[in-house]
Design a protein around this motif. Structure first.
Motif, PDB file in Angstrom:
ATOM      1  N   ARG A  24      -7.319   4.403   3.279  1.00  0.00           N
ATOM      2  CA  ARG A  24      -7.085   3.246   4.238  1.00  0.00           C
ATOM      3  C   ARG A  24      -8.431   2.424   4.099  1.00  0.00           C
ATOM      4  O   ARG A  24      -8.359   1.389   4.020  1.00  0.00           O
ATOM      5  CB  ARG A  24      -6.977   3.996   5.603  1.00  0.00           C
ATOM      6  CG  ARG A  24      -6.911   2.939   6.884  1.00  0.00           C
ATOM      7  CD  ARG A  24      -6.912   3.633   8.279  1.00  0.00           C
ATOM      8  NE  ARG A  24      -5.905   4.701   8.173  1.00  0.00           N
ATOM      9  CZ  ARG A  24      -6.343   5.956   8.157  1.00  0.00           C
ATOM     10  NH1 ARG A  24      -8.034   6.249   8.129  1.00  0.00           N
ATOM     11  NH2 ARG A  24      -5.652   7.076   8.308  1.00  0.00           N
ATOM     12  N   ASP A  25      -9.552   3.068   4.159  1.00  0.00           N
ATOM     13  CA  ASP A  25     -10.825   2.425   4.170  1.00  0.00           C
ATOM     14  C   ASP A  25     -10.856   1.338   3.004  1.00  0.00           C
ATOM     15  O   ASP A  25     -11.688   0.121   3.159  1.00  0.00           O
ATOM     16  CB  ASP A  25     -12.020   3.159   4.373  1.00  0.00           C
ATOM     17  CG  ASP A  25     -12.341   3.819   5.548  1.00  0.00           C
ATOM     18  OD1 ASP A  25     -11.428   3.530   6.470  1.00  0.00           O
ATOM     19  OD2 ASP A  25     -13.036   5.045   5.604  1.00  0.00           O
ATOM     20  N   PHE A  26     -10.445   1.877   1.807  1.00  0.00           N
ATOM     21  CA  PHE A  26     -10.795   1.213   0.705  1.00  0.00           C
ATOM     22  C   PHE A  26      -9.654   0.002   0.613  1.00  0.00           C
ATOM     23  O   PHE A  26     -10.153  -0.940   0.258  1.00  0.00           O
ATOM     24  CB  PHE A  26     -10.159   2.045  -0.552  1.00  0.00           C
ATOM     25  CG  PHE A  26     -10.399   1.471  -2.138  1.00  0.00           C
ATOM     26  CD1 PHE A  26     -11.409   1.077  -2.526  1.00  0.00           C
ATOM     27  CD2 PHE A  26      -9.067   0.892  -2.663  1.00  0.00           C
ATOM     28  CE1 PHE A  26     -11.530   0.300  -3.742  1.00  0.00           C
ATOM     29  CE2 PHE A  26      -9.075   0.197  -3.835  1.00  0.00           C
ATOM     30  CZ  PHE A  26     -10.288  -0.023  -4.314  1.00  0.00           C
ATOM     31  N   LEU A  27      -8.541   0.156   1.042  1.00  0.00           N
ATOM     32  CA  LEU A  27      -7.419  -0.937   1.172  1.00  0.00           C
ATOM     33  C   LEU A  27      -8.109  -2.023   2.246  1.00  0.00           C
ATOM     34  O   LEU A  27      -8.050  -3.285   2.100  1.00  0.00           O
ATOM     35  CB  LEU A  27      -6.263  -0.429   1.564  1.00  0.00           C
ATOM     36  CG  LEU A  27      -5.317   0.206   0.283  1.00  0.00           C
ATOM     37  CD1 LEU A  27      -4.264   0.833   0.922  1.00  0.00           C
ATOM     38  CD2 LEU A  27      -5.542  -0.415  -0.911  1.00  0.00           C
ATOM     39  N   GLN A  28      -8.538  -1.537   3.260  1.00  0.00           N
ATOM     40  CA  GLN A  28      -8.764  -2.384   4.264  1.00  0.00           C
ATOM     41  C   GLN A  28     -10.024  -3.096   4.168  1.00  0.00           C
ATOM     42  O   GLN A  28     -10.001  -4.353   4.197  1.00  0.00           O
ATOM     43  CB  GLN A  28      -9.511  -1.394   5.553  1.00  0.00           C
ATOM     44  CG  GLN A  28      -9.526  -2.259   6.763  1.00  0.00           C
ATOM     45  CD  GLN A  28      -9.702  -1.400   7.995  1.00  0.00           C
ATOM     46  OE1 GLN A  28      -9.703  -0.297   8.081  1.00  0.00           O
ATOM     47  NE2 GLN A  28      -9.729  -2.104   9.414  1.00  0.00           N
ATOM     48  N   SER A  29     -10.966  -2.840   3.296  1.00  0.00           N
ATOM     49  CA  SER A  29     -12.108  -3.337   2.784  1.00  0.00           C
ATOM     50  C   SER A  29     -11.712  -4.662   1.629  1.00  0.00           C
ATOM     51  O   SER A  29     -12.031  -5.618   1.718  1.00  0.00           O
ATOM     52  CB  SER A  29     -12.896  -2.435   2.013  1.00  0.00           C
ATOM     53  OG  SER A  29     -14.273  -3.132   1.519  1.00  0.00           O
ATOM     54  N   ASN A  30     -10.711  -4.056   0.833  1.00  0.00           N
ATOM     55  CA  ASN A  30     -10.289  -5.131  -0.059  1.00  0.00           C
ATOM     56  C   ASN A  30      -9.702  -6.267   0.505  1.00  0.00           C
ATOM     57  O   ASN A  30      -9.753  -7.440   0.283  1.00  0.00           O
ATOM     58  CB  ASN A  30      -9.202  -4.424  -1.178  1.00  0.00           C
ATOM     59  CG  ASN A  30      -9.863  -3.520  -2.290  1.00  0.00           C
ATOM     60  OD1 ASN A  30     -11.188  -3.863  -2.375  1.00  0.00           O
ATOM     61  ND2 ASN A  30      -9.182  -3.091  -3.151  1.00  0.00           N
ATOM     62  N   LEU A  31      -8.703  -5.898   1.268  1.00  0.00           N
ATOM     63  CA  LEU A  31      -8.114  -7.241   2.216  1.00  0.00           C
ATOM     64  C   LEU A  31      -9.123  -7.931   3.012  1.00  0.00           C
ATOM     65  O   LEU A  31      -9.100  -9.109   3.179  1.00  0.00           O
ATOM     66  CB  LEU A  31      -6.929  -6.533   2.862  1.00  0.00           C
ATOM     67  CG  LEU A  31      -5.801  -5.921   2.317  1.00  0.00           C
ATOM     68  CD1 LEU A  31      -4.825  -5.312   3.317  1.00  0.00           C
ATOM     69  CD2 LEU A  31      -5.021  -7.131   1.241  1.00  0.00           C
ATOM     70  N   HIS A  32      -9.908  -7.256   3.595  1.00  0.00           N
ATOM     71  CA  HIS A  32     -10.951  -7.898   4.588  1.00  0.00           C
ATOM     72  C   HIS A  32     -11.802  -8.995   3.803  1.00  0.00           C
ATOM     73  O   HIS A  32     -12.134  -9.823   4.219  1.00  0.00           O
ATOM     74  CB  HIS A  32     -11.807  -6.872   5.402  1.00  0.00           C
ATOM     75  CG  HIS A  32     -12.797  -7.537   6.208  1.00  0.00           C
ATOM     76  ND1 HIS A  32     -12.748  -8.169   7.277  1.00  0.00           N
ATOM     77  CD2 HIS A  32     -14.107  -7.617   6.033  1.00  0.00           C
ATOM     78  CE1 HIS A  32     -13.508  -8.691   7.944  1.00  0.00           C
ATOM     79  NE2 HIS A  32     -14.656  -8.501   7.241  1.00  0.00           N
ATOM     80  N   ASN A  33     -12.180  -8.282   2.468  1.00  0.00           N
ATOM     81  CA  ASN A  33     -12.964  -9.078   1.777  1.00  0.00           C
ATOM     82  C   ASN A  33     -12.248 -10.032   0.735  1.00  0.00           C
ATOM     83  O   ASN A  33     -13.007 -10.501  -0.314  1.00  0.00           O
ATOM     84  CB  ASN A  33     -14.220  -8.163   1.123  1.00  0.00           C
ATOM     85  CG  ASN A  33     -15.220  -7.551   2.222  1.00  0.00           C
ATOM     86  OD1 ASN A  33     -15.696  -8.205   2.953  1.00  0.00           O
ATOM     87  ND2 ASN A  33     -14.910  -6.371   2.094  1.00  0.00           N
TER      88      ASN A  33
END
Length: 153
Positions: free
Chosen positions: A35-44
């Motif tokens: 979840r953290d990885f995907l959230q970071s990818n989308l956020h950035n």
């Protein structure tokens, strides 16, 4: 069958499939890290994530693409790095539908191409990609230099 492009509000649904995908490749089961990885990818704005939904609007497949630039074509292209269909939904056309959606969408956006790698042993994926008109690379050799003591994946 319906395809959505994920926003931050869709991360939880995408993370479940992404975690299953990682487990499929014999990596540790870690939903929080997924979840953290995907959230970071989308956020950035590092990647774009797409979900295929079944008729009940449940996510059953996902694709993650990463933007890149082709110097020779002087255009953006995308690397399809992740494509996964939940085991119970396989052989129902979700991967094909996702791939066709990406081709149409990215073509309309002016992208030069979609590139991907797949394991030499993954004959099912190779058959899908070739049936969709993807051309096997025959001109270039790929090399990797793994950094910071990371294990190959």
């Amino acid at each position: 069958m319906h395809i959505i492009e994920c926003s931050l509000k869709d991360v939880e649904q995408a993370a479940v499939l992404f975690n299953q995908y990682r487990v499929f490749y014999e990596l540790p089961d870690d939903l929080e890290k997924s979840r953290d990885f995907l959230q970071s990818n989308l956020h950035n704005n590092l990647s774009r994530i797409f979900l295929a939904l079944d008729n009940e609007q449940n996510p059953v497949a996902f694709a993650q693409i990463y933007p890149a630039m082709c110097s020779l074509a002087m255009k953006r292209f995308y690397w399809l790095y992740d494509l996964f269909v939940a085991p119970h939904a396989r052989k129902a056309g979700y991967a094909r539908h996702l791939m066709n959606h990406l081709t149409t969408l990215l073509g309309a956006e002016g992208a030069d191409r979609i590139s991907l790698d797949t394991a030499t042993s993954n004959k099912a994926a190779q058959a899908l990609y070739e049936s969709l008109g993807y051309q096997r690379e025959g001109e270039f050799v790929t090399y990797h230099q793994y950094l910071a003591n990371t294990a190959p994946h």
